[in-house]
Design a protein around this motif. Structure first.
Motif, mmCIF file in Angstrom:
data_model
loop_
_atom_site.group_PDB
_atom_site.id
_atom_site.type_symbol
_atom_site.label_atom_id
_atom_site.label_comp_id
_atom_site.label_asym_id
_atom_site.label_seq_id
_atom_site.Cartn_x
_atom_site.Cartn_y
_atom_site.Cartn_z
ATOM 1 N N GLN A 154 0.858 -1.185 0.000
ATOM 2 C CA GLN A 154 0.000 0.000 0.000
ATOM 3 C C GLN A 154 0.899 1.241 0.000
ATOM 4 N N ALA A 155 0.437 2.298 -0.670
ATOM 5 C CA ALA A 155 1.182 3.553 -0.667
ATOM 6 C C ALA A 155 0.207 4.715 -0.747
ATOM 7 N N LYS A 156 0.508 5.763 0.009
ATOM 8 C CA LYS A 156 -0.346 6.953 -0.040
ATOM 9 C C LYS A 156 -0.161 7.717 -1.348
ATOM 10 N N VAL A 157 1.085 7.738 -1.850
ATOM 11 C CA VAL A 157 1.423 8.486 -3.059
ATOM 12 C C VAL A 157 2.300 7.608 -3.937
ATOM 13 N N LEU A 158 2.138 7.732 -5.250
ATOM 14 C CA LEU A 158 2.944 6.973 -6.199
ATOM 15 C C LEU A 158 3.749 7.942 -7.062
ATOM 16 N N VAL A 159 4.999 7.610 -7.290
ATOM 17 C CA VAL A 159 5.861 8.391 -8.183
ATOM 18 C C VAL A 159 6.218 7.535 -9.376
ATOM 19 N N ASN A 160 5.870 8.028 -10.555
ATOM 20 C CA ASN A 160 6.164 7.339 -11.812
ATOM 21 C C ASN A 160 7.449 7.935 -12.382
ATOM 22 N N ALA A 161 8.576 7.296 -12.070
ATOM 23 C CA ALA A 161 9.880 7.711 -12.590
ATOM 24 C C ALA A 161 10.422 6.603 -13.487
ATOM 25 N N ALA A 162 9.551 6.065 -14.330
ATOM 26 C CA ALA A 162 9.881 4.891 -15.136
ATOM 27 C C ALA A 162 10.645 5.222 -16.404
ATOM 28 N N GLY A 163 11.029 6.483 -16.589
ATOM 29 C CA GLY A 163 11.844 6.848 -17.737
ATOM 30 C C GLY A 163 11.140 6.580 -19.053
ATOM 31 N N PRO A 164 11.738 5.776 -19.940
ATOM 32 C CA PRO A 164 11.115 5.502 -21.233
ATOM 33 C C PRO A 164 9.759 4.806 -21.128
ATOM 34 N N TRP A 165 9.477 4.242 -19.961
ATOM 35 C CA TRP A 165 8.204 3.536 -19.762
ATOM 36 C C TRP A 165 7.167 4.409 -19.050
ATOM 37 N N VAL A 166 7.433 5.708 -18.898
ATOM 38 C CA VAL A 166 6.542 6.560 -18.117
ATOM 39 C C VAL A 166 5.127 6.575 -18.684
ATOM 40 N N ALA A 167 4.979 6.670 -20.006
ATOM 41 C CA ALA A 167 3.647 6.713 -20.608
ATOM 42 C C ALA A 167 2.981 5.345 -20.563
ATOM 43 N N GLU A 168 3.754 4.289 -20.827
ATOM 44 C CA GLU A 168 3.203 2.931 -20.810
ATOM 45 C C GLU A 168 2.712 2.572 -19.418
ATOM 46 N N LEU A 169 3.447 2.993 -18.390
ATOM 47 C CA LEU A 169 3.053 2.706 -17.019
ATOM 48 C C LEU A 169 1.709 3.360 -16.702
ATOM 49 N N LEU A 170 1.562 4.618 -17.089
ATOM 50 C CA LEU A 170 0.308 5.331 -16.831
ATOM 51 C C LEU A 170 -0.869 4.643 -17.517
ATOM 52 N N LYS A 171 -0.682 4.305 -18.768
ATOM 53 C CA LYS A 171 -1.790 3.782 -19.570
ATOM 54 C C LYS A 171 -2.130 2.334 -19.226
ATOM 55 N N ASP A 172 -1.119 1.474 -19.191
ATOM 56 C CA ASP A 172 -1.375 0.033 -19.130
ATOM 57 C C ASP A 172 -1.394 -0.551 -17.720
ATOM 58 N N ARG A 173 -0.663 0.051 -16.795
ATOM 59 C CA ARG A 173 -0.577 -0.570 -15.472
ATOM 60 C C ARG A 173 -1.209 0.259 -14.358
ATOM 61 N N LEU A 174 -1.441 1.537 -14.637
ATOM 62 C CA LEU A 174 -2.048 2.394 -13.621
ATOM 63 C C LEU A 174 -3.439 2.881 -14.009
#
Length: 526
Positions: free
Chosen positions: A214-234
Motif C-alpha cells: 500500500q502507498a499513499k502516493v505513487l511516483v512514476n519515474a519509469a523513464g522511457p516507460w513513463v507513458a506505458e506505465l500510466l496507460k497500461d498498469r495504472l
C-alpha cells in the motif's frame, strides 16, 4: 551486519508506505533519497538493475548544456550550471572537472557566436569555481596537436565528468541510509487507485513471486516507460506526452593525448563529444535518433557508427573506422514532447505532472542527469501538500554521497593516503577504487594481497565483488563489469564466466555486507 537483498513481503502481508517510487534510474533514486531524508517511508522498485537503461547510457557529463543556449533554454542551462557546482562538492570521487576544447570551423557557427555563447555559459552560474573560457591558438596549444591543420583557432571551457551509473547507485545507497527500502529486479505489475492511496502488485522478476503493498502516493519515474506505465498498469490518463530519442556512443582505442575532451560541430548543426575514457580509450557520442520500438532493447545502428566516425574524422589527424570500435552502447532518452520537429531540438528540461484527482501520482517527463537532484527536490515539494511529512526542509544540496566526504581539491591527497594504507595494490587499482568508491575504498582494501581473494582479470577481486553484492545490489557479472566497476573492457570471456559462477555461488548462501549500507569508515575521513 545486514546485506542488501531483493526483499518480498511475507505471504499474506501487505506493507504500507508513504511513497512508492517506480523506476531505479537517476530520477527515481534521487526522489527516493530526498523524500526518505525528510522523514517519509519510501519503497523504490526497479524491474531490472539500478541504472540499467537510460541512466547508464549517457555521455557521462555533468554540464550545463552549451548547445541549449541556441534554443534559448537559459533557465535550464543556469539551473544545470548551478547543479554542476553542487554535485562537484557532494560527489568529488565520481564527479570531477574536465576542460573541453571547441575548435572553430569557418563553415559552421561564426567565432563571435561561439565566444558570446561561452561568455554566457561562464556567467549564468553565480559563484562559479571552475576555470573560465579562454581562446586557443590551435597551432601552438598542446590540445591542437591532435587536430587537422585547417583548425587554427578555438576555445577551451570547463564542465564535469560523471560516472553515471555509480551516481545512481550512490543515491540509492544514501536513500537506504536515511530509511528508504530499495527492491531491484521487482516489477510493478499493476496498481489500483483509491481515494486514500494505492494498492500495488509487485513481482520479483527472478522468482515470479508476487506481493502487495500500500502507498499513499505513487511516483512514476519509469523513464522511457513513463507513458506505458500510466496507460497500461495504472489506468491513469496522461496529460503529457513523452518523446523517445535514441542516443548512441562508440568507444575506440585512445585517439589523442591529454586529459582534455573535445566538442565538435557537424554540418548538420549537431555536436559530438570525444572524451578520454578509462585511461586507454576515447568515448565518442552522441546521436539523436527518434525511437518508437521497445526501449528495453536498443542498440547502435551501423549508420550511427559511421556518423560518429565521420564526425570526429573531420577534426582529428588520426582517422578512426567502424572496425576500430571496441564497444558501443545506446540508450533511449524519455524527453518531454514539446512538438519540436528536430530530435536534437527537443527540450532537455523536465515536467513534473501531479494528478491528485484521487490518490496522488507524480509522473516525471524528461530531465537530464545533471539536474536530477533539483528535479527530485522539486518533485518532493510538489507532493508536500498531499503528504505532510514532506514539508520538512530540503537537505540534499550539501550532503555528500557515500564515499564523498572530502573536498574536491583533496582527491589527490586522499589517493596518496589510500595508497599508503594498501601499498600492495597497483597504482591503477588504487586510483580506480578511490574514483569508484571514495572513502569506502577502505572497506574493500585489505592489508595483504591474499586477503583480496580470487581475481577475475585485470584488477577485480573477490573482495570487491563481495562488497558490491552486499552493498550495491549487484547480482550479475554485467551489473559489476558495466555499471559498478567499469571493467567490462578489460575482462576476458573466461573471466566473465568465472565471475558469474562466483556470484551465483555467493547468492546461494547468506551474503554478509562488509559494512552497513550507506555508512562510511569515518576514521578515514580527512
Amino acid at each position: 551486519m545486514s546485506s542488501i537483498h531483493e526483499v518480498s513481503s511475507p505471504a499474506g502481508a501487505s506493507a504500507s508506505y508513504d511513497l512508492l517510487v517506480v523506476g531505479g534510474g537517476i530520477n527515481g533514486c534521487g526522489i527516493a533519497r530526498d523524500a526518505a531524508g525528510r522523514g517519509a517511508s519510501v519503497l523504490l522498485v526497479e524491474q531490472d538493475d539500478l541504472a540499467s537503461h537510460t541512466s547508464s547510457a549517457s555521455t557521462k557529463l555533468i554540464h550545463g548544456g552549451l548547445r541549449y543556449l541556441e534554443y534559448y533554454e537559459f533557465r535550464l542551462v543556469r539551473e544545470a550550471l548551478m547543479e554542476r557546482e553542487r554535485l562537484l562538492k557532494i560527489a568529488p570521487h565520481i564527479i570531477w572537472p574536465m576542460r573541453f576544447v571547441l575548435p572553430h570551423s569557418k563553415m559552421l557557427r561564426p567565432a563571435w557566436l561561439l565566444r558570446t555563447g561561452l561568455f554566457l555559459y561562464d556567467h549564468l552560474c553565480p559563484n562559479m569555481t571552475l576555470p573560465r573560457t579562454k581562446a586557443l591558438n590551435l597551432r601552438t596549444a598542446l590540445a591542437g596537436k591532435s587536430l587537422r591543420s585547417e583548425y587554427v583557432r578555438g576555445f577551451e571551457y570547463s564542465d564535469g565528468w560523471v560516472q553515471d551509473s555509480r551516481l545512481v547507485v550512490l543515491n540509492a545507497m544514501d536513500a537506504v541510509r536515511v530509511g528508504a527500502k530499495i527492491e531491484t529486479r521487482t516489477r510493478l505489475v499493476k496498481a489500483v487507485r483509491g481515494p486514500q492511496g494505492w494498492t500495488a502488485t509487485l513481482e520479483n522478476t527472478r522468482t515470479g513471486e508476487q506481493s502487495t503493498v500500500q502507498a499513499k502516493v505513487l511516483v512514476n519515474a519509469a523513464g522511457p516507460w513513463v507513458a506505458e506505465l500510466l496507460k497500461d498498469r495504472l489506468n491513469v490518463p496522461s496529460r503529457n506526452r513523452v518523446r523517445l530519442v535514441k542516443g548512441s556512443h562508440i568507444v575506440v582505442p585512445r585517439v589523442f593525448e591529454g586529459s582534455q575532451a573535445y566538442i565538435f560541430q557537424n554540418p548538420d548543426k549537431r555536436i559530438v563529444f570525444a572524451i578520454p575514457y578509462e585511461q586507454d580509450f576515447t568515448l565518442i557520442g552522441t546521436t539523436d535518433v527518434p525511437w518508437e520500438q521497445d526501449p528495453g532493447h536498443v542498440e547502435i545502428s551501423p549508420d550511427e557508427i559511421t556518423y560518429l566516425c565521420e564526425s570526429v574524422n573531420r577534426y582529428f589527424t588520426k582517422t578512426i573506422r567502424p572496425e576500430d570500435v571496441v564497444w558501443t552502447y545506446a540508450g533511449v532518452r524519455p524527453l518531454y514532447d514539446d512538438n519540436s520537429g528536430n530530435a536534437s531540438a527537443v527540450t532537455r528540461d523536465y515536467v513534473l505532472d501531479v494528478d491528485a484527482t484521487a490518490a496522488p501520482i507524480l509522473s516525471v517527463f524528461g530531465g537530464k542527469i545533471t539536474t536530477f537532484r533539483k528535479l527530485a527536490e522539486h518533485a518532493v515539494e510538489k507532493l508536500a501538500p498531499h503528504l505532510p511529512v514532506l514539508r520538512n526542509p530540503g537537505w540534499t544540496d550539501g550532503t555528500p554521497l557515500p564515499g564523498g566526504e572530502f573536498a574536491p581539491k583533496d582527491f589527490d591527497a586522499q589517493l596518496s593516503r589510500f595508497r599508503a594504507h594498501a601499498p600492495h595494490l597497483s597504482e591503477r587499482t588504487s586510483w580506480r577504487l578511490m574514483r569508484n568508491y571514495g572513502l569506502r575504498a577502505y572497506i574493500i582494501a585489505t592489508s595483504t594481497p591474499e586477503e583480496m581473494g580470487q581475481m577475475f582479470g585485470d584488477t577485480l577481486s573477490a573482495r570487491e565483488v563481495d562488497y558490491l553484492i552486499g552493498n550495491e545490489w549487484a547480482r550479475t557479472a554485467e551489473d559489476i563489469l558495466w555499471r559498478r566497476s567499469r571493467l567490462g573492457l578489460f575482462v576476458s570471456d573466461a573471466d566473465r564466466a568465472a565471475l558469474q559462477t562466483y556470484i551465483d555461488g555467493r547468492l546461494k548462501g547468506d551474503v554478509t555486507s562488509l559494512s552497513n549500507p550507506g555508512q562510511v569508515a569515518r576514521q578515514n575521513v580527512a
